[in-house]
Enzyme design. Structure first.
Site, PDB file in Angstrom:
ATOM      1  N   CYS A 183      21.579  32.573  18.625  1.00 55.52           N
ATOM      2  CA  CYS A 183      21.111  32.635  17.235  1.00 55.52           C
ATOM      3  C   CYS A 183      22.013  33.560  16.405  1.00 55.52           C
ATOM      4  CB  CYS A 183      19.677  33.152  17.221  1.00 55.52           C
ATOM      5  SG  CYS A 183      19.045  33.319  15.549  1.00 55.52           S
ATOM      6  N   CYS A 238      15.040  40.023  12.754  1.00 59.26           N
ATOM      7  CA  CYS A 238      15.426  38.785  12.068  1.00 59.26           C
ATOM      8  C   CYS A 238      14.377  38.406  11.023  1.00 59.26           C
ATOM      9  CB  CYS A 238      15.649  37.672  13.069  1.00 59.26           C
ATOM     10  SG  CYS A 238      14.135  36.916  13.631  1.00 59.26           S
ATOM     11  N   GLU A 243      17.484  38.693  25.494  1.00 62.86           N
ATOM     12  CA  GLU A 243      18.243  39.063  24.291  1.00 62.86           C
ATOM     13  C   GLU A 243      18.736  40.508  24.385  1.00 62.86           C
ATOM     14  OE1 GLU A 243      16.324  38.515  20.367  1.00 62.86           O
ATOM     15  OE2 GLU A 243      17.401  40.332  19.809  1.00 62.86           O
ATOM     16  N   SER A 271       8.610  30.645  18.744  1.00 61.23           N
ATOM     17  CA  SER A 271       9.065  29.636  19.708  1.00 61.23           C
ATOM     18  C   SER A 271       7.995  28.579  19.986  1.00 61.23           C
ATOM     19  CB  SER A 271       9.495  30.324  21.002  1.00 61.23           C
ATOM     20  OG  SER A 271       8.514  31.236  21.419  1.00 61.23           O
ATOM     21  N   THR A 326      15.729  41.538  18.041  1.00 61.82           N
ATOM     22  CA  THR A 326      15.372  40.975  16.723  1.00 61.82           C
ATOM     23  C   THR A 326      13.874  40.757  16.523  1.00 61.82           C
ATOM     24  OG1 THR A 326      15.713  38.801  17.654  1.00 61.82           O
ATOM     25  CG2 THR A 326      17.555  39.757  16.428  1.00 61.82           C
ATOM     26  N   SER A 346       6.921  35.511  25.188  1.00 63.59           N
ATOM     27  CA  SER A 346       7.578  35.554  23.882  1.00 63.59           C
ATOM     28  C   SER A 346       7.327  36.917  23.219  1.00 63.59           C
ATOM     29  CB  SER A 346       7.021  34.428  23.002  1.00 63.59           C
ATOM     30  OG  SER A 346       7.224  34.718  21.647  1.00 63.59           O
ATOM     31  N   SER A 347       8.414  37.623  22.937  1.00 65.71           N
ATOM     32  CA  SER A 347       8.289  38.958  22.348  1.00 65.71           C
ATOM     33  C   SER A 347       7.663  38.898  20.961  1.00 65.71           C
ATOM     34  CB  SER A 347       9.679  39.593  22.283  1.00 65.71           C
ATOM     35  OG  SER A 347       9.638  40.762  21.529  1.00 65.71           O
ATOM     36  N   HIS A 369      11.156  30.925  24.688  1.00 64.34           N
ATOM     37  CA  HIS A 369       9.997  31.298  25.484  1.00 64.34           C
ATOM     38  C   HIS A 369       8.824  30.386  25.167  1.00 64.34           C
ATOM     39  CE1 HIS A 369      11.824  35.472  26.311  1.00 64.34           C
ATOM     40  NE2 HIS A 369      12.079  34.614  27.273  1.00 64.34           N
TER      41      HIS A 369
HETATM   42  S1  SF4 Z   1      13.187  34.792  16.521  1.00 65.53           S
HETATM   43 FE1  SF4 Z   1      14.837  35.336  15.062  1.00 65.53          FE
HETATM   44  S2  SF4 Z   1      16.549  35.966  16.325  1.00 65.53           S
HETATM   45 FE2  SF4 Z   1      15.142  34.876  17.683  1.00 65.53          FE
HETATM   46  S3  SF4 Z   1      15.892  32.776  17.644  1.00 65.53           S
HETATM   47 FE3  SF4 Z   1      14.362  32.945  16.011  1.00 65.53          FE
HETATM   48  S4  SF4 Z   1      15.536  33.409  14.125  1.00 65.53           S
HETATM   49 FE4  SF4 Z   1      16.842  33.825  15.911  1.00 65.53          FE
END
Ligand code: SF4
Length: 372
Positions: A113, A248, A143, A340, A209, A277-278, A48
């Site tokens: 991921c 995560c 996701e 991100s 996550t 982006s969450s 994102h």
């Molecule tokens: S935010 Fe966490 S789950 Fe999402 S891509 Fe990055 S490491 Fe992986």
């Protein structure tokens, strides 16, 4: 803290790119390098972040669909020799089957991921032990759509968005609220054939996550307490699996670092990241508890020293704020970014903000205290 004299920046201890995003970007560029003569597609946004996605498109990658699943490239246009990259969020089993039936090799450039896959494995285990899966997530996020699809293979599955919905669900588990309302309340977010009168007797919770860790905990506690009240302390483990660790590491680290920033006194916070982006939205949510907070996706949104164009996550709209820099010395600015967001964007924001102050120290001088 980076002290430039008239302005001080408080930078989060953890911010920016996570393992999953770095890995996904690396594999995407590799896919293009290795296949100069082939069409290279991305199932949807790689991550994102518009800057990264725009760069990938400028190098020839095409998106098959947008974030909410609207198709840009019809499946019939894909050929077996085409390259399709699966994004870091993963994808649904239905889409995997479509691509495989076309003859496309999806595992070669699959950037799902491992932390997302871990959630899928956890829900598989829960399904094998007879649990219904409750996913705490945003049902229209890629996701969560992917996790729902994988979980649905193993067990009845339901997506709940927040603690408010968790409390309503708990009332249904305890019998305080009729399960007749279930289908209206959770419309479009449960497995086909979900039967609340039987499927809510043994449940496990997993997460998207990137959810807010405190809310995740609150939801797990709320469901656990209800189950304990219904089945008793001695038997609740037969009806509830405590799996709150499916956030995560990047989500946990970035949120923990933000809580540390909240202990400081600052005049404003700037959070850099993609508007859909969450994980970034949760950092914004935390910062807003204490500071005037500005969520921007690049330095270009800082129009001048007296105007910033920024995103209001709850209202889902862009707004302009005038005089966002207070007239005082020093001005203290909290600066962070989501998982991100490339670090170079944070650098650009810092440098642009710095340019609005006179008689500042140089970057080298500000960094001197950190040199060993
Ligand atoms: S935010 Fe966490 S789950 Fe999402 S891509 Fe990055 S490491 Fe992986």
């Amino acid at each position: 803290m980076l002290d430039f004299g008239p302005v001080q920046f408080y930078i989060a201890r953890h911010f920016g790119f996570c393992y999953g995003v770095e890995n996904a970007i690396e594999i995407s560029y590799k896919a293009m390098e290795e296949n100069p003569d082939k069409k290279v597609y991305l199932l949807s946004q790689m991550i994102h972040n518009q800057e990264v996605n725009r760069d990938l498109v400028s190098r020839g990658i095409q998106f098959i669909m947008d974030t909410d699943g609207t198709q840009f490239v019809p499946w019939k246009d894909l050929k077996p020799e085409d390259i399709v990259i699966v994004p870091a969020f993963g994808t649904t089993i239905e889409i995997e089957k479509i691509l495989t039936s076309i003859g496309i090799e999806i595992q070669k450039y699959n950037t799902t991921c491992p932390f997302v896959e871990r959630v899928w494995k956890r829900s598989e285990k829960l399904g094998q032990s007879g649990h219904t899966i409750i996913i705490h997530g945003k049902h229209n996020h890629e996701e969560t759509r992917a996790t729902f699809s994988h979980s649905n293979e193993n067990a009845p599955t339901l997506i709940i968005r927040d603690i408010v919905e968790a409390k309503e669900l708990c009332k249904m588990i305890s019998g305080e609220r009729s399960t007749n309302d279930f289908y209206t309340l959770f419309e479009g977010r449960y497995s086909e054939g979900f039967e609340p009168s039987t499927d809510l007797k043994k449940v496990g919770v997993v997460n998207q996550t990137t959810m807010l860790a405190t809310e995740t905990q609150e939801i797990a506690d709320c469901i656990k307490q209800t189950i304990v009240a219904v089945y008793g302390e001695d038997h609740y483990k037969d009806h509830f699996a405590d799996t709150r660790d499916t956030l995560c590491y990047a989500t946990n680290d970035n949120q923990d670092a933000t809580y540390e920033l909240l202990k400081l006194e600052a005049d404003l916070a700037i959070i850099v990241g993609g508007y859909n982006s969450s994980n970034t939205s949760h950092i914004v949510e935390l910062c807003e508890r204490k500071f005037p907070s500005y969520f921007i996706n690049s330095d270009k949104e800082i129009i001048s020293s007296s105007e910033i164009h920024h995103y209001k996550y709850e209202a889902k709209e862009m707004v302009n704020t005038k005089d966002f820099i207070p007239k005082k010395k020093p001005v203290k600015i909290v600066l962070t970014s989501g998982a991100s967001c490339p670090d170079t964007l944070v650098d650009k924001v810092l440098l642009k903000m710095l340019s609005y102050f006179d008689a500042t120290k140089t970057l080298e001088e500000a960094l001197m205290p950190f040199e060993s």
